[in-house]
Design an enzyme around this catalytic site. Structure first.
Site, PDB file in Angstrom:
ATOM      1  N   ASN A   9      69.170  45.982  34.405  1.00 33.71           N
ATOM      2  CA  ASN A   9      69.059  45.208  33.162  1.00 33.71           C
ATOM      3  C   ASN A   9      69.326  46.154  31.990  1.00 33.71           C
ATOM      4  OD1 ASN A   9      68.316  43.649  30.984  1.00 33.71           O
ATOM      5  ND2 ASN A   9      66.140  43.533  31.528  1.00 33.71           N
ATOM      6  N   TRP A  10      70.529  46.053  31.434  1.00 36.18           N
ATOM      7  CA  TRP A  10      70.921  46.993  30.378  1.00 36.18           C
ATOM      8  C   TRP A  10      70.308  46.658  29.022  1.00 36.18           C
ATOM      9  CZ3 TRP A  10      76.930  47.271  31.630  1.00 36.18           C
ATOM     10  CH2 TRP A  10      77.090  47.865  32.890  1.00 36.18           C
ATOM     11  N   GLU A  95      60.060  40.447  27.782  1.00 35.61           N
ATOM     12  CA  GLU A  95      60.504  40.618  26.386  1.00 35.61           C
ATOM     13  C   GLU A  95      60.911  39.268  25.793  1.00 35.61           C
ATOM     14  OE1 GLU A  95      63.291  43.768  27.213  1.00 35.61           O
ATOM     15  OE2 GLU A  95      61.599  45.085  27.652  1.00 35.61           O
ATOM     16  N   GLY A 171      59.200  49.975  30.474  1.00 39.14           N
ATOM     17  CA  GLY A 171      59.641  50.896  29.431  1.00 39.14           C
ATOM     18  C   GLY A 171      58.573  51.868  28.985  1.00 39.14           C
ATOM     19  N   GLY A 231      65.338  48.784  34.311  1.00 39.38           N
ATOM     20  CA  GLY A 231      65.766  48.773  32.917  1.00 39.38           C
ATOM     21  C   GLY A 231      66.358  50.123  32.537  1.00 39.38           C
ATOM     22  N   GLY A 232      65.556  50.960  31.902  1.00 40.67           N
ATOM     23  CA  GLY A 232      66.008  52.241  31.364  1.00 40.67           C
ATOM     24  C   GLY A 232      66.877  53.062  32.316  1.00 40.67           C
TER      25      GLY A 232
HETATM   26  P1  PGA Z   1      62.174  49.575  32.622  1.00 41.53           P
HETATM   27  O1  PGA Z   1      62.496  48.015  32.387  1.00 41.53           O
HETATM   28  O2  PGA Z   1      62.764  49.929  33.974  1.00 41.53           O
HETATM   29  O3  PGA Z   1      62.853  50.281  31.491  1.00 41.53           O
HETATM   30  O4  PGA Z   1      60.701  49.708  32.621  1.00 41.53           O
HETATM   31  C1  PGA Z   1      62.386  47.090  33.432  1.00 41.53           C
HETATM   32  C2  PGA Z   1      62.711  45.719  32.927  1.00 41.53           C
HETATM   33  O5  PGA Z   1      62.417  45.414  31.767  1.00 41.53           O
HETATM   34  O6  PGA Z   1      63.267  44.891  33.679  1.00 41.53           O
END
Ligand code: PGA
Length: 249
Positions: A9-10, A95, A171, A231-232
């Site tokens: 997930n960018w 989010e 995150g 994510g990150g």
């Molecule tokens: P993260 O994000 O790996 O940066 O914690 C995961 C996500 O929001 O799907």
């Protein structure tokens, strides 16, 4: 046996050039034994779809609107996402729930519209730190899951998958321990089993929340963790591919 899936997930990162380069780099190293799906921002969807062409890597959208069409300035529908060649969509990301006000009901509608458009939705569920500390993690997650099960049933759910993403781990660099994650994944699978035992055995439940190359192996060793929503770490091809390879082992 459930085939592992690793999703990147960018979020709202990068520019067009970086998106295409990142997609190409992922395609070049993606292992065969894992499903790999990339989620660029909307405006990069078409280019990333083109970049992964003729490879096994797939592309999805980070969200869709909860209506099929209409006067919704700025919004994008599930059928539009399908039309540009995407195969997946994330619905109910924390989010979206926290910042954009997505409700359980709205998320369930998005899930159903994705099925109508023949794209696979990834339903995100997860509790905040306050909810966990007050002992409500399970009830929050089950409420989020039930809203979708009520609308599409177990058969509908099976056309997509679930991602357990504790909000406090997203995150933050603070990942759930493999035991904490496994515990919730088992709760989720049990809840699906109460509707349909066979579906509960087949449906993939991903973990998300600060998944990195160095913590992925321990997570993937848990019996009910079928992959990751990253994510990150998905913004770095090398690290993302490390996670994919770990899932393939
Ligand atoms: P993260 O994000 O790996 O940066 O914690 C995961 C996500 O929001 O799907």
């Amino acid at each position: 046996m459930r085939r592992p899936l690793v999703a990147g997930n960018w979020k709202m990162h990068g520019d067009l050039k970086r998106a295409v380069n990142l997609a190409r780099a992922v395609c070049a190293g993606a292992p065969d034994a894992v499903d790999v799906v990339l989620f660029p921002p909307y405006v990069h969807l078409q280019s990333v779809v083109d970049a992964v062409d003729a490879t096994s890597v797939e592309v999805g959208a980070q969200d869709v609107h909860s209506a099929t069409e209409g006067a919704f300035t700025g919004a994008v529908s599930a059928s539009m996402v399908k039309d540009v060649g995407a195969s997946h969509v994330i619905v109910g990301h924390s989010e979206r729930r926290a910042i954009f006000g997505d409700t359980d009901d709205g998320v369930a509608r998005k899930f159903a519209l994705a099925l109508d458009a023949a794209i696979a939705p990834i339903l995100c569920v997860g509790e905040t730190l306050t909810q966990r500390e007050s002992g409500n993690a399970e009830s929050v997650v089950l409420r989020q899951l039930d809203a979708v099960l009520e609308r599409v049933g177990a058969e509908g759910l099976e056309a997509g998958m679930i991602a357990y993403e504790p909000v406090w781990a997203i995150g933050t660099g603070r990942t759930a321990t493999p035991q904490q994650a496994q515990e919730m994944h088992a709760i989720i699978r049990d809840a699906v089993a109460r509707r349909d035992e066979a579906v509960s055995q087949r449906i993939r439940v991903l973990y998300g929340g600060s998944v990195k190359a160095d913590n992925a192996r321990a997570l993937f060793q848990e019996p009910d963790i079928d992959g990751a929503l990253v994510g990150g770490a998905s913004l770095n091809a090398e690290e993302f591919l490390e996670i994919c390879k770990t899932a393939a082992d």
